[in-house]
Design a protein around this motif. Sequence first.
Motif, PDB file in Angstrom:
ATOM      1  N   UNK A 165      -3.480  15.424   4.138  1.00  0.00           N
ATOM      2  CA  UNK A 165      -4.145  16.053   2.993  1.00  0.00           C
ATOM      3  C   UNK A 165      -3.221  16.088   1.772  1.00  0.00           C
ATOM      4  N   UNK A 166      -1.932  16.412   2.005  1.00  0.00           N
ATOM      5  CA  UNK A 166      -1.024  16.585   0.874  1.00  0.00           C
ATOM      6  C   UNK A 166      -0.438  15.266   0.371  1.00  0.00           C
ATOM      7  N   UNK A 167      -0.194  14.333   1.293  1.00  0.00           N
ATOM      8  CA  UNK A 167       0.493  13.090   0.905  1.00  0.00           C
ATOM      9  C   UNK A 167      -0.386  11.842   0.982  1.00  0.00           C
ATOM     10  N   UNK A 168      -1.505  11.958   1.682  1.00  0.00           N
ATOM     11  CA  UNK A 168      -2.369  10.788   1.839  1.00  0.00           C
ATOM     12  C   UNK A 168      -1.981   9.912   3.021  1.00  0.00           C
ATOM     13  N   UNK A 169      -0.847  10.208   3.635  1.00  0.00           N
ATOM     14  CA  UNK A 169      -0.385   9.440   4.804  1.00  0.00           C
ATOM     15  C   UNK A 169       0.220  10.408   5.832  1.00  0.00           C
TER      16      UNK A 169
ATOM     17  N   UNK B 131       0.829  -1.203   0.000  1.00  0.00           N
ATOM     18  CA  UNK B 131       0.000   0.000   0.000  1.00  0.00           C
ATOM     19  C   UNK B 131       0.871   1.264   0.000  1.00  0.00           C
ATOM     20  N   UNK B 132       0.179   2.393   0.217  1.00  0.00           N
ATOM     21  CA  UNK B 132       0.831   3.695   0.137  1.00  0.00           C
ATOM     22  C   UNK B 132       1.983   3.846   1.145  1.00  0.00           C
ATOM     23  N   UNK B 133       1.762   3.306   2.362  1.00  0.00           N
ATOM     24  CA  UNK B 133       2.788   3.426   3.410  1.00  0.00           C
ATOM     25  C   UNK B 133       4.065   2.731   2.963  1.00  0.00           C
ATOM     26  N   UNK B 134       3.902   1.517   2.441  1.00  0.00           N
ATOM     27  CA  UNK B 134       5.078   0.770   1.977  1.00  0.00           C
ATOM     28  C   UNK B 134       5.758   1.482   0.811  1.00  0.00           C
ATOM     29  N   UNK B 135       4.961   2.059  -0.067  1.00  0.00           N
ATOM     30  CA  UNK B 135       5.584   2.675  -1.243  1.00  0.00           C
ATOM     31  C   UNK B 135       6.446   3.872  -0.834  1.00  0.00           C
ATOM     32  N   UNK B 136       6.040   4.620   0.179  1.00  0.00           N
ATOM     33  CA  UNK B 136       6.898   5.724   0.665  1.00  0.00           C
ATOM     34  C   UNK B 136       8.186   5.166   1.263  1.00  0.00           C
ATOM     35  N   UNK B 137       8.061   4.085   2.017  1.00  0.00           N
ATOM     36  CA  UNK B 137       9.260   3.499   2.652  1.00  0.00           C
ATOM     37  C   UNK B 137      10.211   2.966   1.575  1.00  0.00           C
TER      38      UNK B 137
ATOM     39  N   UNK C  33       1.838   7.174  10.809  1.00  0.00           N
ATOM     40  CA  UNK C  33       1.459   5.906  10.154  1.00  0.00           C
ATOM     41  C   UNK C  33       2.672   5.248   9.493  1.00  0.00           C
ATOM     42  N   UNK C  34       3.456   6.064   8.780  1.00  0.00           N
ATOM     43  CA  UNK C  34       4.633   5.520   8.091  1.00  0.00           C
ATOM     44  C   UNK C  34       5.636   4.973   9.111  1.00  0.00           C
TER      45      UNK C  34
END
Lengths: 173, 280
Positions: free
Chosen positions: B176-180, B2-8, B184-185
């Motif tokens: 709002x800007x990043x979705x996460x 998901x989004x959290x993993x993709x940032x990491x 959470x990250x």
Amino acid sequence: MPLPSLAGLTQKSVVGIADLAVSTNPNVELATYSLGSCLGVSLYDPVSKVGGLLHIMLPDSSIDPVKAALQPAMFADTGLPAMLHAAHKLKADKKRVQICVAGGAQILDTSGIFNIGRKNYESLACVLQQHGLSVQAEHVGGLVSRSMYLNIATGEVRLKISGQPNERILWTS
Amino acid sequence: MDELDSYINKVKKLPPMPPMVPQLMTLLNDPDVDSEKVVKLITYDPSLTANVLQACNSALFSGSAPADDVGEAIMRIGFQQVYRMVVLVSSSRMLKPSQTGYGIDEGELWKHSVATAVAAQTLAKELGDNESTAFTAALLHDIGKIILSQALEHIYKKLVEETEAQQAALVETEKRLLGVTHAEVGGRLLTRWKFPPNLVTAVTFHHEPGSAPEHQRVAACVYLGNLIAYSLGHGYGHLAFAQRGRADALDLLGVNGDDIPRLMIRAQENFAAVQSLLQL
């Protein structure tokens, strides 16, 4: 070999949290960093050129009288009198002193529980009034933390706001 | 993924957390812990061992002979304190660099994290909670900022402006800007590093402990420790105070608003001791 001249060099003297300093040395600039909900209070007598800087942490000494006796600068109600006393010993005249205040940041809190910044300010205002003193300039509250500088030679008070690149002048004596 | 993993996954050079830190945490919760097992785990990494020993020796009373090995250090200052030294030494490399996406200068995140850890530990001690859990969770509470800093680099101005204009909390603008959010990250990163669930939850919910599905007390401890660190000036960045007051966090801990000044004094005293130890 002659010693290099130190004229014109300003020595920074750092006032830690819950501490105060006074000086008559024109080569000194008093500085206090990272004022969060704490309050920085500067004092300056433009005639005798005595300056002082105080870093208050909490509003009221009654929560810990032992601490207040050891470290009066920790609290607004004991810190201001302690700085006035120290400045008076250096020939500062209470009738002439200029007072500036900075700090007292507040989080976004509708519950009013986390209001140390505001309480610090209210307590300080009360103590200043008791001593017949008014504030020349202030930069208080809001979401930012600040650092405060007092130049002993000129009485100028400057502020640095965390996360902003430039310093700003709060008061020119 | 998901989004959290993709940032990491986007972060190229993330200094790793030594895997023995979460393993040590698990051992720590065992009342019959075998100290030989602990020594073996720590000394597996020689450079870490040297740094930990140095830190432990600084913590010993001046004038006393230094401890020669980890086993001796545990005997003299206790397992919990040695453990906290291990966590400090292991995380300092990660937390010391600047994080330009948040306007954090070099050393600022480190100082704030240590101050929060000491404040949370002070609270845990006063309230009879697990001190080392509170300490570790608080030390790592902002670890997600290391991940998101890169993504925020080009929109930092926007982050600050929007937060200020809307009088929002920084985490709300992040969302709002990043979705996460960094919380959470950070929680996801700690899951990947195999930290226990109470630590993951405390980090994920350190801005809203009342919303945590479980482990609310340790999350509240980190929340209040974080606020105390900011109040004492151990914060950073523009709009450092852009966070919400959560009265329910105090209720969770059974702490009254009037107790906060006294807790701030204790936290500041404890931080001053650590400050000289770590030369902060």
